[in-house]
Design a protein around this motif. Structure first.
Motif: not given
Length: 279
Positions: A204-207, A210-218, A241-244, A250-253
């Protein structure tokens, strides 16, 4: 001679049901007597006196008569030599704290002044959190020594620490992270987040863009994951988190998350595939 002292103290300790740390302390005292060049009359008297002093220092409920019987010496002989050793070698008849073993380990492994200060800072922080309770002084010292070794990536192996404090590798491995967590500025590759919440907070701090929902879903995916107890929390959260994030375009690896979580990109990819396959 030290081998004989060690063997005899172990025999006496086992016969009297002494704690392991008491026997270790007795052997260490025996080594101190030999190194000092003290002119003793009987090696068995030295064994008895060192074991008696160790019992005192470790708060071991073993009486002088029992020690004398096992040492095959008179109570007066053991008591007299114990007093002489305390006076001439400046042995303190007080319970041994982890500090003693830390001092010895710091010298043995050549820690710097900064690393030495860090060892004692971790000890104090551990005491504040009651981490020393229920752990032998040798376990505490070994865990702290190895925590500092890991943080600074020193060329000291775990088995060297465990051998030095006479504990098993498992004992050191089981306890060192509790103290490493208390250290300042520990690199993430040395100590990845240990829980799902810690890993989520890191991402959450690093990204933060990104919307907070990413962290919640992860978090939801991670806590519901069917994985073993030994699985990496950081790896699981990374994969979730990568999956969400990827599902939202998002272009995340895995590599992006790897450097932040301190776990390999392959581990993150493994869990990512698990969550992706479940979709």
């Amino acid at each position: 001679m030290l081998f004989y002292i060690g063997t005899e103290i172990e025999r006496m300790g086992e016969a009297l049901d002494a704690a392991e740390d008491t026997m270790i302390d007795g052997i260490r005292l025996g080594g101190d007597v030999l190194r000092s060049g003290y002119d003793y009359d009987s090696i068995d008297s030295v064994v008895g006196a060192c074991f008696h002093l160790a019992c005192t220092r470790q708060d071991e409920p073993i009486s002088l008569p029992d020690v004398a019987e096992q040492a095959r010496k008179s109570q007066k002989n053991i008591q007299h030599l114990s007093a002489k050793l305390m006076a001439e070698l400046e042995i303190q008849p007080t319970p041994v704290e982890p500090d003693t073993y830390l001092d010895d380990g710091i010298e043995e492994f050549g820690f710097t002044e900064e690393q030495t200060a860090e060892c004692f800072e971790l000890l104090e922080r551990g005491k504040d959190r009651n981490l020393h309770s229920g752990r032998a002084p040798t376990t505490v010292a070994g865990a702290i020594l190895y925590a500092v070794v890991k943080k600074h990536e020193l060329d000291v192996r775990q088995h060297e620490i465990s051998d030095f404090v006479n504990k098993t590798n498992m004992s050191i491995r089981k306890n060192y992270k509790s103290f490493l967590k208390l250290a300042d500025n520990v690199p993430v590759d040395v100590l990845p987040p240990q829980t799902v919440d810690e890993a989520i907070t890191t991402l959450q701090t690093t990204f933060s863009e990104h919307p907070a929902m990413y962290a919640d879903d992860a978090r939801a995916l991670s806590t519901g994951a069917d994985v073993g107890a030994s699985a990496s929390a950081a790896g699981i959260v990374g994969g979730a988190y990568l999956s969400v994030a990827q599902a939202h375009g998002e272009e995340l690896t895995a590599g992006d998350l790897s450097s932040e979580l301190g776990v390999g990109s392959q581990t993150i990819s493994k869990y990512n595939r698990m969550f992706t396959d479940d979709d």
